[in-house]
Design a protein around this motif. Structure first.
Motif, PDB file in Angstrom:
ATOM      1  N   ALA A 165       9.252  -8.103  -4.190  1.00 53.47           N
ATOM      2  CA  ALA A 165       8.438  -9.117  -3.514  1.00 53.47           C
ATOM      3  C   ALA A 165       8.831  -9.279  -2.056  1.00 53.47           C
ATOM      4  N   ILE A 166      10.132  -9.301  -1.750  1.00 51.49           N
ATOM      5  CA  ILE A 166      10.572  -9.586  -0.382  1.00 51.49           C
ATOM      6  C   ILE A 166      10.440  -8.362   0.524  1.00 51.49           C
ATOM      7  N   CYS A 167      10.464  -7.149  -0.053  1.00 52.68           N
ATOM      8  CA  CYS A 167      10.483  -5.928   0.754  1.00 52.68           C
ATOM      9  C   CYS A 167       9.078  -5.494   1.156  1.00 52.68           C
ATOM     10  N   ARG A 168       8.655  -5.993   2.292  1.00 49.80           N
ATOM     11  CA  ARG A 168       7.352  -5.698   2.882  1.00 49.80           C
ATOM     12  C   ARG A 168       7.342  -6.280   4.287  1.00 49.80           C
TER      13      ARG A 168
ATOM     14  N   GLY B 206       3.096  -0.372   5.785  1.00 52.65           N
ATOM     15  CA  GLY B 206       2.424   0.446   6.784  1.00 52.65           C
ATOM     16  C   GLY B 206       2.952   0.283   8.186  1.00 52.65           C
ATOM     17  N   ASP B 207       4.218  -0.064   8.336  1.00 48.78           N
ATOM     18  CA  ASP B 207       4.859  -0.125   9.648  1.00 48.78           C
ATOM     19  C   ASP B 207       5.981   0.916   9.673  1.00 48.78           C
TER      20      ASP B 207
ATOM     21  N   GLN C  62       0.799  -1.222   0.000  1.00 52.90           N
ATOM     22  CA  GLN C  62       0.000   0.000   0.000  1.00 52.90           C
ATOM     23  C   GLN C  62       0.832   1.273   0.000  1.00 52.90           C
ATOM     24  N   TYR C  63       1.950   1.277   0.741  1.00 48.73           N
ATOM     25  CA  TYR C  63       2.722   2.508   0.906  1.00 48.73           C
ATOM     26  C   TYR C  63       4.089   2.443   0.222  1.00 48.73           C
TER      27      TYR C  63
ATOM     28  N   ASP D 272      -6.474  13.889   5.031  1.00 46.13           N
ATOM     29  CA  ASP D 272      -5.758  15.108   4.636  1.00 46.13           C
ATOM     30  C   ASP D 272      -4.365  14.821   4.076  1.00 46.13           C
ATOM     31  N   GLY D 273      -4.017  13.531   3.932  1.00 44.50           N
ATOM     32  CA  GLY D 273      -2.738  13.156   3.351  1.00 44.50           C
ATOM     33  C   GLY D 273      -1.634  12.968   4.360  1.00 44.50           C
ATOM     34  N   ARG D 274      -1.831  13.442   5.586  1.00 46.08           N
ATOM     35  CA  ARG D 274      -0.806  13.265   6.609  1.00 46.08           C
ATOM     36  C   ARG D 274      -0.806  11.828   7.114  1.00 46.08           C
ATOM     37  N   LEU D 275       0.316  11.429   7.702  1.00 48.88           N
ATOM     38  CA  LEU D 275       0.473  10.063   8.188  1.00 48.88           C
ATOM     39  C   LEU D 275       0.294  10.019   9.699  1.00 48.88           C
ATOM     40  N   ASN D 276      -0.521   9.093  10.158  1.00 47.84           N
ATOM     41  CA  ASN D 276      -0.704   8.874  11.586  1.00 47.84           C
ATOM     42  C   ASN D 276       0.195   7.728  12.012  1.00 47.84           C
ATOM     43  N   LEU D 277       1.317   8.057  12.645  1.00 44.82           N
ATOM     44  CA  LEU D 277       2.220   7.037  13.184  1.00 44.82           C
ATOM     45  C   LEU D 277       1.697   6.679  14.567  1.00 44.82           C
TER      46      LEU D 277
END
Length: 285
Positions: free
Chosen positions: A165-168, A62-63, A36-37, A113-118
């Motif tokens: 493929a492996i990078c997630r 998403g981590d 996703q990201y 709003d496009g900002r990221l919630n960590l």
């Protein structure tokens, strides 16, 4: 149980992949979409001198990983008598629930709003320079005022089917351990998060692998181990991992893709004909 904990005092003489698992598989065996990201993923070094943070990494799935400047996470030379850790062996302890040891790990999502919630850390607004170049973060911590941070994205690996493929982030679905003495199988057991047996709460439940070379393992007890990785022989599916930012010929694993899953394999050969093999099955988180 004859696993990592029992062998910490042993000296690893040789590690090699078995012929059946030396191939990473054809690209047709890989059935994974784009995380996703992926577009904003990467490790960002913070250049602002007054910042209390050294880096913020956004994983493709998403981590996130935040490393404080006060973190005790640092590279150290491995002593001659120290045994290799193993690909999923917990090396450096860091709590996910707190910022113990100066490293914070958690999930992030993109707001309307496009900002990221960590989650558990704060809100990040990405600042772009020319085109899609990320040049800064406007960080609003969960407590405290906004920080304007200048950042530089660290170099990432080139795009290709197997690296993509492996990078997630992966869930560790099961770990099978097999042992042989003199060519005779003497032990064969499979562990899961629901039945970790001798691992106890040290059972690894997920692993984040990034194109920035980060390799992070999260454990059932809330601790994490941070390592680095790079391809050893991509065609053969072998990759090095390093717990101290140094690379050793005896510290590598083999990955085999099959649809939406991957198997991580290691083989340890000790003296007197003793062999240990580990098969860890990963599925996308």
């Amino acid at each position: 149980m004859k696993t990592w904990k029992n062998f910490l005092g042993a000296v690893l003489l040789m590690m090699a992949a078995v012929p059946a698992l030396v191939a990473c598989g054809d690209d047709d065996d890989i059935d994974l979409g784009t995380p996703q990201y992926e577009g904003i993923s990467g490790k960002y070094t913070i250049d602002t001198p007054a910042s209390p943070y050294q880096s913020i990494e956004l994983g493709a799935s998403g981590d996130y990983i935040v490393i404080k400047k006060s973190s005790s996470y640092a590279a150290g030379a491995r002593s001659a008598e120290a045994a290799p850790q193993g690909v999923f062996k917990r090396a450096q302890d860091t709590s996910r629930a707190t910022d113990y040891n100066g490293v914070i790990y958690g999930r992030y999502t993109q707001q309307a709003d496009g900002r990221l919630n960590l989650e558990g850390f704060g809100i990040v607004e990405i600042v772009y320079g020319t085109g899609d170049e990320v040049v800064g973060f406007n960080l609003t911590p969960a407590s405290g005022g906004m920080l304007e941070l200048d950042v530089t994205k660290e170099k990432v690996m080139a795009d290709d089917t197997k690296t993509n493929a492996i990078c997630r982030t992966w869930k560790i679905e099961s770990i099978r351990e097999v042992e042989y003495e003199g060519g005779r199988k003497v032990y064969d057991e499979t562990f899961t998060a629901g039945d970790p047996s001798g691992y106890g709460d040290d059972y690894p439940t997920e692993v984040l692998i990034s194109k920035s070379g980060t390799y992070l393992v999260y454990y059932q007890n809330g601790y994490i181990g941070i390592s680095s990785w790079k391809w050893k022989n991509q065609d053969a599916g072998t990759f090095y991992y390093s717990w101290d930012n140094s690379w050793y010929d005896d510290e590598f694993a083999t990955v085999t893709f099959e649809g939406k899953s991957v198997t991580v394999y290691e083989r340890y050969e000790y003296g007197d004909g003793y062999v240990e093999e580990t098969y860890s099955r990963l599925v996308e988180k």
